[in-house]
Design a protein around this motif. Sequence first.
Motif, PDB file in Angstrom:
ATOM      1  N   UNK A 193       0.852  -1.193   0.000  1.00 22.82           N
ATOM      2  CA  UNK A 193       0.000   0.000   0.000  1.00 22.82           C
ATOM      3  C   UNK A 193       0.889   1.245   0.000  1.00 22.82           C
ATOM      4  N   UNK A 194       0.289   2.422   0.003  1.00 20.09           N
ATOM      5  CA  UNK A 194       1.049   3.661  -0.130  1.00 20.09           C
ATOM      6  C   UNK A 194       1.949   3.931   1.070  1.00 20.09           C
ATOM      7  N   UNK A 195       1.727   3.203   2.163  1.00 20.58           N
ATOM      8  CA  UNK A 195       2.588   3.339   3.337  1.00 20.58           C
ATOM      9  C   UNK A 195       3.683   2.278   3.367  1.00 20.58           C
ATOM     10  N   UNK A 196       3.701   1.398   2.359  1.00 24.76           N
ATOM     11  CA  UNK A 196       4.731   0.377   2.294  1.00 24.76           C
ATOM     12  C   UNK A 196       4.379  -0.928   2.966  1.00 24.76           C
ATOM     13  N   UNK A 197       3.103  -1.114   3.342  1.00 23.83           N
ATOM     14  CA  UNK A 197       2.680  -2.357   3.990  1.00 23.83           C
ATOM     15  C   UNK A 197       2.124  -3.329   2.956  1.00 23.83           C
ATOM     16  N   UNK A 198       2.395  -4.642   3.110  1.00 21.63           N
ATOM     17  CA  UNK A 198       1.920  -5.628   2.137  1.00 21.63           C
ATOM     18  C   UNK A 198       0.399  -5.657   2.041  1.00 21.63           C
ATOM     19  N   UNK A 199      -0.084  -5.814   0.804  1.00 22.06           N
ATOM     20  CA  UNK A 199      -1.515  -5.960   0.564  1.00 22.06           C
ATOM     21  C   UNK A 199      -1.852  -7.434   0.373  1.00 22.06           C
ATOM     22  N   UNK A 340      15.256   3.959  -5.887  1.00 16.34           N
ATOM     23  CA  UNK A 340      15.498   3.254  -4.639  1.00 16.34           C
ATOM     24  C   UNK A 340      14.176   3.074  -3.920  1.00 16.34           C
ATOM     25  N   UNK A 341      13.967   1.911  -3.328  1.00 13.73           N
ATOM     26  CA  UNK A 341      12.646   1.568  -2.781  1.00 13.73           C
ATOM     27  C   UNK A 341      12.181   2.549  -1.709  1.00 13.73           C
ATOM     28  N   UNK A 342      13.039   2.857  -0.752  1.00 13.85           N
ATOM     29  CA  UNK A 342      12.627   3.748   0.341  1.00 13.85           C
ATOM     30  C   UNK A 342      12.325   5.148  -0.195  1.00 13.85           C
ATOM     31  N   UNK A 346       8.750   7.281  -0.194  1.00 11.98           N
ATOM     32  CA  UNK A 346       8.679   8.621   0.386  1.00 11.98           C
ATOM     33  C   UNK A 346       8.168   9.644  -0.613  1.00 11.98           C
ATOM     34  N   UNK A 347       8.643   9.552  -1.873  1.00 11.48           N
ATOM     35  CA  UNK A 347       8.307  10.580  -2.860  1.00 11.48           C
ATOM     36  C   UNK A 347       7.014  10.308  -3.605  1.00 11.48           C
ATOM     37  N   UNK A 348       6.664   9.022  -3.745  1.00 16.12           N
ATOM     38  CA  UNK A 348       5.490   8.679  -4.553  1.00 16.12           C
ATOM     39  C   UNK A 348       4.293   8.247  -3.706  1.00 16.12           C
ATOM     40  N   UNK A 351       1.162  10.005  -4.358  1.00 15.51           N
ATOM     41  CA  UNK A 351       0.662   9.922  -5.727  1.00 15.51           C
ATOM     42  C   UNK A 351       0.029   8.561  -5.997  1.00 15.51           C
ATOM     43  N   UNK A 352       0.729   7.498  -5.599  1.00 14.44           N
ATOM     44  CA  UNK A 352       0.294   6.137  -5.917  1.00 14.44           C
ATOM     45  C   UNK A 352      -0.602   5.570  -4.818  1.00 14.44           C
ATOM     46  N   UNK A 353      -1.595   4.790  -5.242  1.00 10.88           N
ATOM     47  CA  UNK A 353      -2.443   4.075  -4.282  1.00 10.88           C
ATOM     48  C   UNK A 353      -1.789   2.777  -3.817  1.00 10.88           C
ATOM     49  N   UNK A 354      -0.878   2.256  -4.624  1.00 10.02           N
ATOM     50  CA  UNK A 354      -0.183   1.011  -4.261  1.00 10.02           C
ATOM     51  C   UNK A 354       1.108   0.933  -5.068  1.00 10.02           C
ATOM     52  N   UNK A 355       2.015   0.044  -4.601  1.00  6.29           N
ATOM     53  CA  UNK A 355       3.323  -0.145  -5.223  1.00  6.29           C
ATOM     54  C   UNK A 355       3.478  -1.597  -5.635  1.00  6.29           C
TER      55      UNK A 355
END
Length: 755
Positions: A193-199, A340-342, A346-348, A351-355
């Motif tokens: 998710x946009x906070x970096x937690x697995x969906x 870079x992932x981190x 932080x930057x996206x 903007x993004x709903x998920x990664x």
Amino acid sequence: MSGRERRLVRVEGVVQGVGFRPFVYALANRLGVTGQVRNDSSGVLLDVEADPDTLARFIAAVRAQAPPLAVVEKVESTVADPVGWPAFAIVASQTQAQRNTLVSADSATCADCLAELDDPADRRYQYPFVNCTNCGPRFTIVKDVPYDRPFTTMAKFPICARCETEYHDPADRRFHAQPVCCPDCGPRLDLLDSAGQPLAGPSLPTAAEMLRAGAVLAIKGIGGYHLAVLATDEPAVATLRSRKHREDKPFAVMVATVDDAREWCSLDAAARKLLSGWRRPIVLCDRREGTALAKSVAPGNRQLGLMLAYTPLHHLLLRAVGGPIVLTSGNTSDEPIAYEDADALARLGTIADAFLTHDRPIHIRTDDSVARSVGGRPMMIRRSRGYVPEPLTLRPETPQPLLACGAEQKNTFCLAKGRHAFVSHHIGDLENYQTLRSYTEGIAHFGRLFDIEPAVVAHDLHPEYLSTKYAMELENVELVGVQHHHAHIASCLADNGESGPVIGVAFDGTGFGTDGTIWGGEFLLADLVGFTRVGRLAPVAMPGGAAAIKQPWRMAAAYLDAAGIDDFSVLSQRHEGDWSTVVTMARRGINAPLTSSAGRLLDAVAAIVGVREAINYEGQAAVELEQLADRTEKGHYRLAVLDGETLEVQGVDLVRAVADDVRAGVPGPVIAARVHNGLVDLVVRVCGQLRDRTGVDVVALSGGVFQNLLLVEGVVAGLGGAGFRVLTHSRVPPNDGGISFGQAAVAAARLSGRP
């Protein structure tokens, strides 16, 4: 060993990471040649034995039958005493003090790997990181040379037994393929998710479902993160524009196949070849009318930037989505692409709903390349992924290692030694810390890869360019200043393997001139060493300086005043509060530097016609003026050319004619076409006058204005009809992305010409 001969064969070029050693192994066994082959820091070294005729055939085939991704530049062999090699083997690489090896560009997924991706019986079925000797990541994962797994970002993935068997099997397509991997030992896909937690749920199908539902996804590719939405979903595209702060600049669209591309655009043979080749750039193509593509993808633009899927992940995602997707650089306006992932999170994250991401690190960020077909020949607009870091050739060679620092906008740098010029990936506009950091890190990385410590540094003359300041801060180097438009013409010369002299036509937006004014509408008598300014657009004030670039109505005010038109109510009433102040600034030269820029003249015309009074991206007004033009209109406006030691083109004539037609109610598309036709007529006439003076009948076209299809095709046709030989860009962009190559070519020519 009677009758046998031994040779040590040195092969240089792009010969690592492209299946060259497996190719040599198979060739040697087929011809009965014994010996060994290894990578080293200069390329590939062969130690081979056979009878003389067989060795001659073997060495000829090494050059002529090399793998598709290889570029063999030099093959040298020396005779040695036979040692009686019993068989042929690939042996361990060697690292030398002097490194001259070349690194392959990243390559699109090959047909064999795609077949495995689709085969339910294959152990790499639907594995999004399938690759082999003939395809996959190269430059973006290489940390050092020689190109072996420990020197790539794949080093963190211990190879499994089955992959290792393939790696060591000479009959296997993955024989000595450094990124070899499979689901048991390779990178893994994750959806966060946009906070970096697995969906929850399987990553790729869930990501595809989110795209179909209108979500914005950040997707980790080969050279960095992209932002994606469904290209037929207008609300989703509009949302991406809003979040990314990209008001008008067109988005690129990714499709699965050339047949899919034909649904959205008309393609000539050159465009099809560009789209489907292993480099896979974004290709600018003419849009078809009446498609389901969201209007916000490329507002007001007759063309669309299309690219085909170039990674297994893209192929799988497009199939799951079932339609085209917008795929644009993962950044906000004016920032470099996140890789870079981190940093991406932080930057996206806003903007993004998920990664949709993975755990294979990217070592060097690399944007997508952009190209178009001009007269059946490719023209680079942005040279990056798929092309970099393959070297370009310098003629003459540079006798000392050098760095060319490039320009401020669309920056690239170039490191060079000998005949090789390594033009960097697209860096961007040097306007913020992130981009400057990318610039300095890139120079350091290229210096390590290609073992170049520059003794000479070429730079632009503009003292405020960050690239110039970078050059000035370097110690123990010789500085070579190169005027901006001379660098443009030198870039075109070097792109075509020529040294001049030529009549150079350099049309762009901004460049620091030798007289301290801003140039951009230049006719130069030039070769690689130097130039003489033999023609120019008559200078006009830029009221507000940089503000006039972002607000074309200011250039319109200055040009209208210079043309003797006191009141142009269409514009002056809309800017009633500022109009008189801007005109006064222009007349008195208060914060109003003089410019001969063709780009600023086009900006003024665009504002007068009503196309664009303020821009949201560089060159927008001129781009939209080109898009407006009626291709069937044959009329043109005529600009006077005043005679003198330096010919002076009267841009005010164009402005007067445009203003008269606007007042007379002539349709905008007709006026826009007459503007372009008038500039074509102007270039042909001025070049004719200069040929009469100088006897030079070769013309080189460069500068960002010559990305304009109407202008470049019209000028090439007009000059050709007048008996000129015309040079245009193909391997590097005509815009400022090619400046560093031009600077390097000028520096090399000056250095090699010394006693």
